[in-house]
Design a protein around this motif. Structure first.
Motif, PDB file in Angstrom:
ATOM      1  N   TYR A 168     -55.585  32.652 -22.247  1.00 20.79           N
ATOM      2  CA  TYR A 168     -56.313  31.824 -23.215  1.00 20.79           C
ATOM      3  C   TYR A 168     -56.128  30.356 -22.864  1.00 20.79           C
ATOM      4  CZ  TYR A 168     -51.636  32.814 -25.042  1.00 20.79           C
ATOM      5  OH  TYR A 168     -50.291  33.044 -25.138  1.00 20.79           O
ATOM      6  N   THR A 171     -54.053  30.750 -14.254  1.00 17.14           N
ATOM      7  CA  THR A 171     -53.030  31.331 -13.382  1.00 17.14           C
ATOM      8  C   THR A 171     -52.077  32.208 -14.177  1.00 17.14           C
ATOM      9  OG1 THR A 171     -53.089  29.284 -12.082  1.00 17.14           O
ATOM     10  CG2 THR A 171     -51.251  30.802 -11.664  1.00 17.14           C
ATOM     11  N   VAL A 220     -48.508  34.199 -13.441  1.00 17.44           N
ATOM     12  CA  VAL A 220     -47.441  34.493 -12.482  1.00 17.44           C
ATOM     13  C   VAL A 220     -46.812  35.823 -12.882  1.00 17.44           C
ATOM     14  CG1 VAL A 220     -45.311  33.723 -11.413  1.00 17.44           C
ATOM     15  CG2 VAL A 220     -47.008  32.044 -12.133  1.00 17.44           C
ATOM     16  N   VAL A 230     -38.625  39.755  -8.475  1.00 16.60           N
ATOM     17  CA  VAL A 230     -38.185  39.681  -9.865  1.00 16.60           C
ATOM     18  C   VAL A 230     -39.446  39.641 -10.728  1.00 16.60           C
ATOM     19  CG1 VAL A 230     -36.830  38.419 -11.586  1.00 16.60           C
ATOM     20  CG2 VAL A 230     -36.155  38.356  -9.163  1.00 16.60           C
ATOM     21  N   PRO A 231     -39.777  40.764 -11.369  1.00 15.84           N
ATOM     22  CA  PRO A 231     -40.999  40.761 -12.196  1.00 15.84           C
ATOM     23  C   PRO A 231     -40.800  39.863 -13.420  1.00 15.84           C
ATOM     24  CG  PRO A 231     -40.206  43.008 -11.753  1.00 15.84           C
ATOM     25  CD  PRO A 231     -39.106  42.072 -11.373  1.00 15.84           C
ATOM     26  N   LEU A 232     -41.848  39.166 -13.786  1.00 18.21           N
ATOM     27  CA  LEU A 232     -41.793  38.326 -14.980  1.00 18.21           C
ATOM     28  C   LEU A 232     -42.442  39.067 -16.138  1.00 18.21           C
ATOM     29  CD1 LEU A 232     -42.787  34.938 -13.331  1.00 18.21           C
ATOM     30  CD2 LEU A 232     -40.513  35.789 -13.890  1.00 18.21           C
ATOM     31  N   THR A 233     -41.900  38.846 -17.310  1.00 20.82           N
ATOM     32  CA  THR A 233     -42.447  39.503 -18.491  1.00 20.82           C
ATOM     33  C   THR A 233     -42.957  38.454 -19.460  1.00 20.82           C
ATOM     34  OG1 THR A 233     -40.308  39.483 -19.602  1.00 20.82           O
ATOM     35  CG2 THR A 233     -40.823  41.414 -18.282  1.00 20.82           C
ATOM     36  N   ARG A 234     -44.005  38.796 -20.152  1.00 23.31           N
ATOM     37  CA  ARG A 234     -44.522  37.929 -21.210  1.00 23.31           C
ATOM     38  C   ARG A 234     -44.740  38.783 -22.443  1.00 23.31           C
ATOM     39  NH1 ARG A 234     -49.914  35.577 -19.120  1.00 23.31           N
ATOM     40  NH2 ARG A 234     -49.918  34.595 -21.153  1.00 23.31           N
ATOM     41  N   GLY A 235     -44.438  38.214 -23.585  1.00 25.15           N
ATOM     42  CA  GLY A 235     -44.624  39.015 -24.779  1.00 25.15           C
ATOM     43  C   GLY A 235     -44.716  38.155 -26.018  1.00 25.15           C
ATOM     44  N   TYR A 236     -44.735  38.826 -27.139  1.00 19.46           N
ATOM     45  CA  TYR A 236     -44.878  38.168 -28.431  1.00 19.46           C
ATOM     46  C   TYR A 236     -43.667  38.531 -29.284  1.00 19.46           C
ATOM     47  CZ  TYR A 236     -49.739  37.902 -26.917  1.00 19.46           C
ATOM     48  OH  TYR A 236     -50.885  37.652 -26.207  1.00 19.46           O
ATOM     49  N   ALA A 237     -43.070  37.552 -29.924  1.00 26.53           N
ATOM     50  CA  ALA A 237     -41.986  37.820 -30.852  1.00 26.53           C
ATOM     51  C   ALA A 237     -42.580  38.096 -32.239  1.00 26.53           C
ATOM     52  CB  ALA A 237     -41.030  36.634 -30.897  1.00 26.53           C
TER      53      ALA A 237
END
Lengths: 236, 236
Positions: free
Chosen positions: A53, A107, A109, A208-215
């Motif tokens: 977004y 982008t 990552v 090293v995989p990166l993670t994205r998330g929502y709290a």
């Protein structure tokens, strides 16, 4: 951190059958480096855009580049960006004929790629670069669609659960459109590409995989406690 | 999604005592909108830069803007970007005197801000925008420092646990420097700023915090199983 090997070529075929024709490459969308990672597949481009977004919007002011982070929304082959009618790029898009030359970049990552050699360090990423001319949108219906799209790009479904902009707010909001025409994506996946001579070195190598998330959503201080967290948020 | 209220002014004071003088605002670093969120605090700028490794670098090519994602490293008041000697911006920085006009932007999105009105939707974020002239670095020692900094910006400590670039790799790598001189940061924190009339609306309002993290490192296929994941990675 250059990375000259090319085992992870992402062709249109490797993302499944594409119903739509790919974007036509141009001088600007054929990268000078890493050409083997460039793709013009329309569905891939859409998927990279739709999982974001935030974009970085570049334009030229007084001969110098400016890059600003901003929200965007996609509707078919059109991207929309909005902002205050007083913001510089939006003003410039309205004043200039045919519009403002922009470069819009998204982008993701996905991972840090650690090779034995410093030189072959890299990242796994998906990026889309769009070149073109941003034009001010004046049609009221298109503006409404664009503003909904920008809200829904952030939280799908949210535009239907918020008060739409009123006349005063609409008057204060400029919307610009950038057609998806001159577009490329770049994708890197997979592990490090060490030189054969380096493989025996004692350094750890891998991704090293990166993670994205929502709290957990934090309600506004003045939110009526009877209003539950909506399903479109828990679905995130 | 404009957001005109300004309760979350981030002043240098609110980030604690600053030992260093703030950056001097210029025409380019005073935003046309959201001025109350702009800050020139040096320590805050450094902290935003240091919690990132990816930037979006803008430059002008044939009169049009180009925005590319790239890694960077910070050493004091200098930012470094590297790439192939064949890459367009790095070539241009070397050919142009005194260098290449660039805009380097770093953005962290910390949360989605959902207001009752579509108009007041926003994001919590921290961004830094650097304007200036990128110059090719030719001094071998500064190039070495820069390349280490770029690797260590991604994974602190990694430069000491990888094979340094050899002569061939160094010859293929260009490094450019951008001094932190014309710099601003923007920060938004806190909840939605709904109009008083909207607070009674039945829409959920608040912040969805975003999370970023690292998954378990994936060793390269050809990694000697005796090589354990190093401490600087488990520390992430």
């Amino acid at each position: 951190m250059s990375d000259t090997a090319m085992p992870e070529i992402l062709t249109p075929d490797s993302t499944g059958p594409s119903v739509a024709a790919p974007y036509e490459p141009t001088d600007r969308t054929v990268p000078s480096r890493g050409r083997e990672r460039a793709t013009y597949d329309r569905e891939l481009v859409h998927s990279v855009l739709d999982s974001a977004y935030l974009c970085h919007l570049g334009f030229v002011r007084d001969g110098a580049p400016v890059v600003l982070p901003t929200l965007f929304g996609r509707v078919g082959e059109r991207l929309y960006v909005h902002g205050s009618t007083g913001s510089r790029p939006l003003l410039a898009a309205g004043r200039t004929d045919p519009g403002l030359a922009v470069c819009l970049t998204v982008t993701h990552v996905d991972g840090l790629v650690l090779a034995r050699s410093a030189f072959h360090h890299s990242m796994n990423y998906r990026s889309v670069v769009v070149h073109g001319t941003a034009r001010t949108v004046t049609d009221p219906e298109e503006r409404r669609i664009a503003l909904d799209a920008i809200v829904d790009q952030v939280v799908p479904g949210r535009s239907q659960d918020s008060r739409p902009a009123d006349a005063r707010e609409l008057a204060a909001t400029a919307v610009i459109r950038l057609d998806l025409d001159e577009v490329s994506a770049k994708v890197r996946t997979g592990g490090p590409n060490d030189d054969p001579d380096d493989v025996a070195l004692p350094h750890w190598a891998g991704v090293v995989p990166l993670t994205r998330g929502y709290a957990v959503p934090v309600p506004a201080d003045d939110l009526d406690p009877a209003i539950a967290v909506p399903e479109y948020l828990t679905a995130l």
